[in-house]
Every structure is written in C-alpha cells, then in structure tokens.
Scaffold this motif. Structure first.
Motif, PDB file in Angstrom:
ATOM      1  N   MET A 220       0.859  -1.205   0.000  1.00  0.00           N
ATOM      2  CA  MET A 220       0.000   0.000   0.000  1.00  0.00           C
ATOM      3  C   MET A 220       0.894   1.254   0.000  1.00  0.00           C
ATOM      4  O   MET A 220       1.842   1.348   0.762  1.00  0.00           O
ATOM      5  CB  MET A 220      -0.867  -0.062   1.264  1.00  0.00           C
ATOM      6  CG  MET A 220      -1.959   0.974   1.395  1.00  0.00           C
ATOM      7  SD  MET A 220      -3.230   0.981   0.118  1.00  0.00           S
ATOM      8  CE  MET A 220      -4.449  -0.134   0.790  1.00  0.00           C
ATOM      9  N   GLU A 221       0.558   2.198  -0.887  1.00  0.00           N
ATOM     10  CA  GLU A 221       1.362   3.416  -0.979  1.00  0.00           C
ATOM     11  C   GLU A 221       1.240   4.257   0.281  1.00  0.00           C
ATOM     12  O   GLU A 221       0.256   4.161   1.005  1.00  0.00           O
ATOM     13  CB  GLU A 221       0.853   4.265  -2.147  1.00  0.00           C
ATOM     14  CG  GLU A 221       1.275   3.739  -3.485  1.00  0.00           C
ATOM     15  CD  GLU A 221       1.058   4.790  -4.567  1.00  0.00           C
ATOM     16  OE1 GLU A 221       1.608   5.890  -4.430  1.00  0.00           O
ATOM     17  OE2 GLU A 221       0.322   4.510  -5.507  1.00  0.00           O
ATOM     18  N   THR A 222       2.251   5.104   0.504  1.00  0.00           N
ATOM     19  CA  THR A 222       2.164   5.965   1.691  1.00  0.00           C
ATOM     20  C   THR A 222       1.047   6.990   1.495  1.00  0.00           C
ATOM     21  O   THR A 222       0.662   7.341   0.384  1.00  0.00           O
ATOM     22  CB  THR A 222       3.479   6.711   1.971  1.00  0.00           C
ATOM     23  OG1 THR A 222       3.756   7.529   0.858  1.00  0.00           O
ATOM     24  CG2 THR A 222       4.612   5.766   2.274  1.00  0.00           C
TER      25      THR A 222
ATOM     26  N   VAL B 143       2.072  13.792  -4.218  1.00  0.00           N
ATOM     27  CA  VAL B 143       2.486  13.494  -5.590  1.00  0.00           C
ATOM     28  C   VAL B 143       1.210  13.261  -6.405  1.00  0.00           C
ATOM     29  O   VAL B 143       0.281  12.630  -5.891  1.00  0.00           O
ATOM     30  CB  VAL B 143       3.299  12.180  -5.614  1.00  0.00           C
ATOM     31  CG1 VAL B 143       3.966  11.956  -6.951  1.00  0.00           C
ATOM     32  CG2 VAL B 143       4.295  12.144  -4.484  1.00  0.00           C
ATOM     33  N   PRO B 144       1.152  13.740  -7.677  1.00  0.00           N
ATOM     34  CA  PRO B 144      -0.051  13.452  -8.458  1.00  0.00           C
ATOM     35  C   PRO B 144      -0.287  11.950  -8.515  1.00  0.00           C
ATOM     36  O   PRO B 144       0.633  11.187  -8.768  1.00  0.00           O
ATOM     37  CB  PRO B 144       0.288  13.993  -9.849  1.00  0.00           C
ATOM     38  CG  PRO B 144       1.409  14.934  -9.649  1.00  0.00           C
ATOM     39  CD  PRO B 144       2.145  14.517  -8.408  1.00  0.00           C
ATOM     40  N   GLY B 145      -1.499  11.564  -8.234  1.00  0.00           N
ATOM     41  CA  GLY B 145      -1.808  10.142  -8.298  1.00  0.00           C
ATOM     42  C   GLY B 145      -1.562   9.390  -7.002  1.00  0.00           C
ATOM     43  O   GLY B 145      -1.701   8.178  -6.969  1.00  0.00           O
ATOM     44  N   ALA B 146      -1.170  10.076  -5.927  1.00  0.00           N
ATOM     45  CA  ALA B 146      -0.984   9.377  -4.649  1.00  0.00           C
ATOM     46  C   ALA B 146      -2.180   9.649  -3.741  1.00  0.00           C
ATOM     47  O   ALA B 146      -2.903  10.626  -3.932  1.00  0.00           O
ATOM     48  CB  ALA B 146       0.294   9.847  -3.982  1.00  0.00           C
ATOM     49  N   ASP B 147      -2.375   8.765  -2.762  1.00  0.00           N
ATOM     50  CA  ASP B 147      -3.508   8.940  -1.838  1.00  0.00           C
ATOM     51  C   ASP B 147      -3.260  10.080  -0.866  1.00  0.00           C
ATOM     52  O   ASP B 147      -2.138  10.272  -0.402  1.00  0.00           O
ATOM     53  CB  ASP B 147      -3.681   7.666  -1.011  1.00  0.00           C
ATOM     54  CG  ASP B 147      -4.617   6.676  -1.687  1.00  0.00           C
ATOM     55  OD1 ASP B 147      -4.844   6.825  -2.904  1.00  0.00           O
ATOM     56  OD2 ASP B 147      -5.124   5.779  -0.988  1.00  0.00           O
ATOM     57  N   TYR B 148      -4.289  10.830  -0.552  1.00  0.00           N
ATOM     58  CA  TYR B 148      -4.173  11.789   0.546  1.00  0.00           C
ATOM     59  C   TYR B 148      -5.494  11.870   1.300  1.00  0.00           C
ATOM     60  O   TYR B 148      -6.571  11.703   0.727  1.00  0.00           O
ATOM     61  CB  TYR B 148      -3.705  13.162   0.069  1.00  0.00           C
ATOM     62  CG  TYR B 148      -4.552  13.840  -0.979  1.00  0.00           C
ATOM     63  CD1 TYR B 148      -4.366  13.566  -2.332  1.00  0.00           C
ATOM     64  CD2 TYR B 148      -5.520  14.779  -0.619  1.00  0.00           C
ATOM     65  CE1 TYR B 148      -5.130  14.189  -3.298  1.00  0.00           C
ATOM     66  CE2 TYR B 148      -6.295  15.421  -1.591  1.00  0.00           C
ATOM     67  CZ  TYR B 148      -6.096  15.113  -2.917  1.00  0.00           C
ATOM     68  OH  TYR B 148      -6.849  15.723  -3.873  1.00  0.00           O
ATOM     69  N   ALA B 149      -5.355  12.108   2.600  1.00  0.00           N
ATOM     70  CA  ALA B 149      -6.528  12.249   3.458  1.00  0.00           C
ATOM     71  C   ALA B 149      -6.613  13.704   3.878  1.00  0.00           C
ATOM     72  O   ALA B 149      -5.630  14.276   4.339  1.00  0.00           O
ATOM     73  CB  ALA B 149      -6.397  11.353   4.686  1.00  0.00           C
ATOM     74  N   GLY B 150      -7.778  14.313   3.699  1.00  0.00           N
ATOM     75  CA  GLY B 150      -7.967  15.714   4.070  1.00  0.00           C
ATOM     76  C   GLY B 150      -8.858  15.803   5.299  1.00  0.00           C
ATOM     77  O   GLY B 150      -9.970  15.278   5.297  1.00  0.00           O
ATOM     78  N   ILE B 151      -8.345  16.459   6.338  1.00  0.00           N
ATOM     79  CA  ILE B 151      -9.067  16.609   7.597  1.00  0.00           C
ATOM     80  C   ILE B 151      -9.384  18.089   7.771  1.00  0.00           C
ATOM     81  O   ILE B 151      -8.537  18.933   7.490  1.00  0.00           O
ATOM     82  CB  ILE B 151      -8.152  16.157   8.786  1.00  0.00           C
ATOM     83  CG1 ILE B 151      -7.622  14.740   8.581  1.00  0.00           C
ATOM     84  CG2 ILE B 151      -8.826  16.330  10.137  1.00  0.00           C
ATOM     85  CD1 ILE B 151      -8.671  13.667   8.578  1.00  0.00           C
TER      86      ILE B 151
END
Ligand code: SAM
Ligand code: SF4
Length: 370
Positions: A1-3, A242-250
C-alpha cells in the motif's frame, strides 16, 4: 500500500485578503478548543477506516495554521503517530503568516514536531503588501524568515507576482532579494483574479488592471531566468501530495483521495467551519460527499495536476493508476498539434508541458484532455 499524505485544514485568518478564495474565515475569537477537539475526532475516524497506513507527509494548510495553538499541532501530530505509522523521515509542513504574533510561535511549532515552515510572504515591496491587504510589513516578513531559518530544517516561502502595475525591472529586483534569503524552496504564484473575491469586483470595475499578455510573459520569463540562476525551478508547485498518490484531508472543506476496497474515492468535508464542527461532534466526521472516481475522472485529474509540474506526467504511472494509456486519455489531433507547436513534449516516458505550453496551460488542457 502506498504511503498516505495527510492534509489538515485550519480555516481561520486574522483578516480576509482581497485576492484570496481559499476556505478562510475571520472570527472575533477563534474557537480553539472546539476546533482542536473536532480535528482530532475527524482524524481518529479516518484512521479507523484506513487502518495503520504509513503517513509520508503532513501538511497544515489554511487559512492560517500559524494561528493554531501549538498544543493543537502537537496533539494532532501525536495522534497521527499513534493512529498511523508516521514515517521517520516524514515531511511535516505548516503554513505560517509572518505577523509578529505568529513568528513568536514558530519555536513551539518546531517543538510540536513540524520540520518545515512555509511562510506567506507574498511580496517584499511595502506598497504591494498594502495593495494585497496583508497584515505584515516587508521587514516583519524578512525577520520571520530569519527566525524560521534558525528553527526549521526546511523552509519555503510564497510570493505573488504579475501584480497590477508591476514592472519587469521591479520584479527582478524583488525576486533577487527573495532568492538571496530563500533557503531551499520558493513558491511563485502569478496573481489570479478569483471569483467572489474583492479583487474580482475591483477588476470588473477596472479599478485594478492586471499586466497585459506581453508583460505577463516577460514577468514569467524573468522569473524563470532569475530562479535558474539560483538553481531553483520556477515551475515548482508546492504540492503536498504526488499526483496520483492517496491523501486524506481533515478539517473544513478539505478534499481527500483514498483507495479503499480496490476503488479510489473522492471525499469532501463541509466547507463552513461551525457546521463542519457540528457534524463532527454528531457523527465523528464532517464528510458531505464521497464518490468513487471513474477511470476518466482519475485520468483527468492526474493530467490537470501533472502537466503543471516540471516533471510532467509519467506514462507508466498513469496507466497503472487510471487503467488506460496516457494517449487514450488525450485528443490525438490536439496532442499532435500541441507537440508540433512545441506546447508539450515527450521526455523519458513522460509528457511534459513546455514554457510556451505553460503560458496557455488552462486552454491547452481544456482542448487536450478528453
Ligand atoms: C493557502 S494560501 C495562504 C497561506 C497563508 N494563509 C498566507 O496567506 O500566507 C497559499 C498561497 O496561495 C497564494 N495565493 C492565494 N490566492 C492567490 C491568488 N489569487 N493569486 C495568486 N496566488 C494566490 C499565496 O501566495 C498564498 O501564500
Ligand atoms: S491569503 Fe492567507 S491570510 Fe489571506 S485570507 Fe487567504 S488564507 Fe487567509
């Protein structure tokens, strides 16, 4: 799983700048305790469904996150380390405004775990700072940069150029001063007139006039040239993911892109601060929208983000993420024309926008992306 990249939004500012359409709000008294609790709750809720993934970066954005109490930043970073696996080399950035109030807190943010500051300097010219409605002077900005440089291992700052009345000579001089102070990174933004801002009204009435096309191009070239002399890339955009990577927005209005059960979801939180906090207090999160992205959505997003970056879009990464080849996502005729006109080019398996392409990126993307 990606960071995973973690973005935490602080929606409050001392005053509203006339050019800004970020999700930022002014309050007589900032409800610090309430928002600390709500951000921690939303983070815990997100962690519960994502599992203990590795967090590679944390970005406190705003608004003005330097108005957060340092204990809030510390609590959120402690929670992140407990709930996720915080990578030992994780970049932890906080956007700070260079007013004296906030400069006094920088050491406390460092102690809380922040290792990179991004200062909103915007200009080193007193007249421009006043025009931009900033609450700090040029001297305060320089002092804050000096303080921040002593405290943080990494430091970046923002400037806005292509301002009304700005000449190429004046911008070169200002940029040279900035580059001489700059540590490792500088983000240079062309002033844009955003819908719903005070500047939009003034612009419509002709009370502020942006540099014309030729001047804007000259300012852009000057930016590229001066930055190159210092080994900095002018096009670098301060992206926390990075474009295409997962991110969580809080936090209020924060967006997220999360891979869950084999699909990629777009999440969005309620934008208005207090209604967002009400939701979090009631149900543990302020999410108002969560949709699975189609391959086309993913492709469009990766292209819009990637072509703004110096490194462009990697065809292999694109295919793996979007389930279609890069060329299938582009109008073949427009692509051929754009290559012939030297707006885009292929470089080591990546599609990259050239200088000419970047100058007309919005219209280019509109025509190119299917
Ligand atoms: C989240 S914003 C502001 C961060 C921080 N609150 C501040 O004001 O310094 C990030 C950056 O976007 C840039 N920015 C915001 N609105 C802009 C506009 N209309 N045109 C160009 N740059 C803009 C500014 O350089 C700003 O520092
Ligand atoms: S530019 Fe920064 S300080 Fe000004 S209103 Fe926007 S987020 Fe707030």
């Amino acid at each position: 799983m990606e960071t995973l990249a973690l973005y935490i939004h602080w929606p409050f500012c001392l005053s509203k700048c006339p050019y800004c359409d970020f999700n930022s709000h002014v309050r007589d008294r900032i409800p610090q305790a309430r928002f600390r609790a709500a951000l921690r709750t939303e983070l815990a809720t997100e962690a519960a469904r994502l599992g203990r993934r590795t967090v590679g970066s944390v970005f406190f954005g705003g608004g003005t996150p330097s108005l957060m109490e340092p204990e809030t930043v510390a609590a959120l970073l402690d929670d992140t380390a407990q709930l996720f696996l915080l990578a030992p080399d994780a970049e932890i950035t906080l956007e700070a405004n260079p007013t004296s109030v906030e400069a006094g807190r920088l050491a406390a943010f460092r102690a809380a775990g922040v290792n990179r500051a991004s200062l909103g300097v915007q200009s080193l010219d007193p007249v421009a700072l006043a025009m931009l409605g900033r609450q700090h002077s040029a001297a305060q900005a320089v002092a804050a940069l000096e303080t921040a440089r002593r405290i943080f291992p990494r430091l970046s700052f923002d400037l806005i150029y292509a301002r009304p009345g700005q000449t190429e000579a004046a911008w070169r001089a200002e940029l040279r001063t900035a580059l001489a102070i700059a540590a490792d990174h500088l983000s240079l933004y062309q002033l844009t007139i955003e819908p719903g801002t005070r500047f939009e009204t003034l612009h419509r009435r002709g009370e502020i006039v942006l540099p014309d096309g030729d001047t804007a191009a000259a300012l852009y070239d000057a930016t590229a040239m001066e930055s190159a002399r210092f080994g900095l890339l002018p096009y670098e955009i301060s992206n926390y993911a990075v474009p295409g990577a997962d991110y969580a927005g809080i936090g209020p209005g924060a967006h997220g892109r999360l891979s869950l059960d084999g699909a990629l979801f777009a999440t969005r939180r309620h934008r208005a601060p207090e209604p967002w906090a009400d939701l979090v207090e009631r149900q543990g999160h302020g999410t108002v929208e969560e949709t699975a992205l189609t391959s086309e959505d993913k492709a469009r997003e990766m292209l819009l983000m990637g072509l703004r970056l110096t490194e462009g879009v990697d065809a292999g990464r694109f295919a793996a993420r979007c389930g279609m080849s890069l060329t299938d996502a582009l109008d073949p005729v427009v692509l051929d024309d754009a290559i012939a006109a030297d707006y885009v080019t292929w470089r080591d398996g990546r599609l990259v926008a050239t200088r000419e392409g970047r100058l007309r990126l919005d219209s280019l993307l509109a025509a190119l992306v299917l």
